[in-house]
Write a protein that holds these residues in place. Structure first.
Motif, mmCIF file in Angstrom:
data_model
loop_
_atom_site.group_PDB
_atom_site.id
_atom_site.type_symbol
_atom_site.label_atom_id
_atom_site.label_comp_id
_atom_site.label_asym_id
_atom_site.label_seq_id
_atom_site.Cartn_x
_atom_site.Cartn_y
_atom_site.Cartn_z
ATOM 1 N N ARG A 1 0.863 -1.174 0.000
ATOM 2 C CA ARG A 1 0.000 0.000 0.000
ATOM 3 C C ARG A 1 0.905 1.232 0.000
ATOM 4 O O ARG A 1 1.846 1.312 0.772
ATOM 5 C CB ARG A 1 -0.917 0.018 1.227
ATOM 6 N N ARG A 2 0.598 2.163 -0.882
ATOM 7 C CA ARG A 2 1.404 3.375 -0.986
ATOM 8 C C ARG A 2 0.565 4.578 -0.590
ATOM 9 O O ARG A 2 -0.605 4.685 -0.952
ATOM 10 C CB ARG A 2 1.894 3.558 -2.434
ATOM 11 N N LEU B 1 2.731 -2.841 4.111
ATOM 12 C CA LEU B 1 2.211 -4.114 3.624
ATOM 13 C C LEU B 1 0.715 -4.019 3.339
ATOM 14 O O LEU B 1 -0.026 -3.388 4.091
ATOM 15 C CB LEU B 1 2.418 -5.205 4.672
ATOM 16 N N SER B 2 0.284 -4.664 2.282
ATOM 17 C CA SER B 2 -1.145 -4.856 2.059
ATOM 18 C C SER B 2 -1.540 -6.198 2.664
ATOM 19 O O SER B 2 -0.676 -7.014 3.016
ATOM 20 C CB SER B 2 -1.446 -4.869 0.558
ATOM 21 N N ALA B 3 -2.835 -6.449 2.752
ATOM 22 C CA ALA B 3 -3.297 -7.742 3.255
ATOM 23 C C ALA B 3 -2.798 -8.866 2.346
ATOM 24 O O ALA B 3 -2.381 -9.929 2.817
ATOM 25 C CB ALA B 3 -4.822 -7.751 3.337
ATOM 26 N N LYS B 4 -2.813 -8.617 1.061
ATOM 27 C CA LYS B 4 -2.341 -9.606 0.084
ATOM 28 C C LYS B 4 -0.848 -9.882 0.266
ATOM 29 O O LYS B 4 -0.402 -11.033 0.203
ATOM 30 C CB LYS B 4 -2.616 -9.088 -1.326
ATOM 31 N N GLY B 5 -0.072 -8.827 0.500
ATOM 32 C CA GLY B 5 1.358 -8.992 0.705
ATOM 33 C C GLY B 5 1.665 -9.762 1.970
ATOM 34 O O GLY B 5 2.587 -10.584 2.007
ATOM 35 N N ALA B 6 0.894 -9.518 3.034
ATOM 36 C CA ALA B 6 1.099 -10.225 4.296
ATOM 37 C C ALA B 6 0.814 -11.716 4.137
ATOM 38 O O ALA B 6 1.545 -12.563 4.665
ATOM 39 C CB ALA B 6 0.214 -9.629 5.382
ATOM 40 N N GLN C 1 -5.064 3.780 -0.202
ATOM 41 C CA GLN C 1 -4.087 3.784 -1.291
ATOM 42 C C GLN C 1 -3.958 5.189 -1.876
ATOM 43 O O GLN C 1 -4.965 5.838 -2.189
ATOM 44 C CB GLN C 1 -4.517 2.798 -2.387
ATOM 45 N N ASP C 2 -2.720 5.673 -1.953
ATOM 46 C CA ASP C 2 -2.383 6.978 -2.517
ATOM 47 C C ASP C 2 -2.949 8.153 -1.720
ATOM 48 O O ASP C 2 -3.057 9.269 -2.239
ATOM 49 C CB ASP C 2 -2.814 7.073 -3.986
ATOM 50 N N GLU C 3 -3.318 7.902 -0.467
ATOM 51 C CA GLU C 3 -3.796 8.992 0.399
ATOM 52 C C GLU C 3 -2.652 9.981 0.666
ATOM 53 O O GLU C 3 -1.491 9.596 0.797
ATOM 54 C CB GLU C 3 -4.311 8.425 1.715
ATOM 55 N N LEU C 4 -2.988 11.261 0.750
ATOM 56 C CA LEU C 4 -2.016 12.303 1.051
ATOM 57 C C LEU C 4 -2.204 12.768 2.486
ATOM 58 O O LEU C 4 -3.299 13.186 2.879
ATOM 59 C CB LEU C 4 -2.172 13.486 0.092
ATOM 60 N N LEU C 5 -1.131 12.707 3.278
ATOM 61 C CA LEU C 5 -1.152 13.141 4.663
ATOM 62 C C LEU C 5 -0.272 14.369 4.804
ATOM 63 O O LEU C 5 0.872 14.380 4.320
ATOM 64 C CB LEU C 5 -0.627 12.032 5.582
ATOM 65 N N ILE C 6 -0.776 15.397 5.428
ATOM 66 C CA ILE C 6 0.049 16.585 5.670
ATOM 67 C C ILE C 6 1.025 16.308 6.808
ATOM 68 O O ILE C 6 2.207 16.644 6.744
ATOM 69 C CB ILE C 6 -0.830 17.803 5.993
ATOM 70 N N ALA C 7 0.537 15.675 7.858
ATOM 71 C CA ALA C 7 1.386 15.301 8.991
ATOM 72 C C ALA C 7 0.756 14.103 9.681
ATOM 73 O O ALA C 7 -0.474 13.959 9.701
ATOM 74 C CB ALA C 7 1.528 16.461 9.974
#
Length: 265
Positions: free
Chosen positions: A62-63, A78-83, A97-103
């Motif tokens: 997950r990015r 990790l994603s659930a699939k990757g785990a 996925q692709d969420e932008l966080l300021i802090a």
């Protein structure tokens, strides 16, 4: 070929080194590109960028992004699939996925813990015959009812035995009253016999790594009011480099900086 698996979504061949990286990510929880580069054994930015993109497109990572403007950077968990593929627990921040966080203080805290982890596991230990024996990450209190969850635990195997160390990384978000209570809990854990019962070692130290010298001194004073034992202090800029084992550590009282191992091994 043994150890190679095919992923159907955005078809790719998952190599053993990808599985090893996913397992590291279960420990580190969230990484930026530089930490992924170390954990995955990549030698160039181009190669790590390409592989992170492929693993993300395959649904194994997950990015999301943190920061803004020119300071924005991608983070990976990790994603659930990757785990499932790596056969590890699903750990890490729950972000879209692709969420932008300021802090995000919890993410920044974990990245700082990872700096220490990477420096120790993927760096060089400049002490003869010393090596990391194991590293543990915690997701619940060490003892039920004690409310003590360290940021990490590392054991160094040395010629004279195992050096057991709990890790605390401080970015300035906890009140000093919290630190005083945390100090009492570590002392209780040390004196109760629970540490020896759980970890099989007789004693431990607690290293406290602060984000600035001023913050470190504040925590030192709070801890020194309760005990002058088991605690060691330094700052992130020193211990996330090859200086970790050098004379960059202070005890709760005193002004003499000490090396991590007090005497030559």
């Amino acid at each position: 070929m043994t150890g190679i698996k095919e992923v159907k979504q955005h078809p790719m061949i998952v190599q053993p080194r990808d599985i090893a990286f996913l397992r590291e990510l279960s420990v580190m929880r969230v990484v930026d590109r530089e930490q992924a580069k170390l954990a995955g054994g990549f030698r160039s930015n181009t190669r790590v960028n390409t592989r992170l993109l492929r693993l993300t497109q395959a649904g194994l990572l997950r990015r999301f992004f943190i920061g803004y403007g020119g300071g924005q950077k991608a983070l990976y968990a990790l994603s659930a699939k990757g785990a499932v593929l790596a056969e590890v627990p699903l750990r890490g921040p729950r972000r879209r996925q692709d969420e932008l966080l300021i802090a995000d203080f919890s993410v920044q805290h974990q990245l700082s813990i990872n700096e220490v982890y990477c420096a120790l596991k993927f760096g060089t230990i400049p002490v003869a015959e010393a090596k990391i024996h194991r590293w543990l990450a915690f997701h619940e209190p060490l003892v039920a009812g004690l409310k003590l969850i360290p940021d990490g635990y590392v054991e160094f195997a040395t010629p004279t035995g195992i050096d057991a160390t709990f890790l605390e990384v401080d970015l300035g978000h906890e009140a000093l009253s919290v630190w005083k209570e945390k100090t009492r809990r570590y002392l209780q854990f040390a004196l109760s016999g629970e540490f020896q019962k759980q970890f099989g070692q007789e004693r431990f130290r607690v290293i406290v790594i602060a984000n600035s010298p001023r913050r470190m001194q504040s925590i030192r004073a709070a801890v020194a009011a309760i005990t002058e034992k088991i605690f060691w202090f330094s700052t992130l800029d020193k211990v996330s480099s090859e200086k970790f084992f050098s004379a960059v550590w202070l005890r709760p009282a005193g002004k003499i900086q000490q090396p991590f191992f007090k005497e030559p091994l």
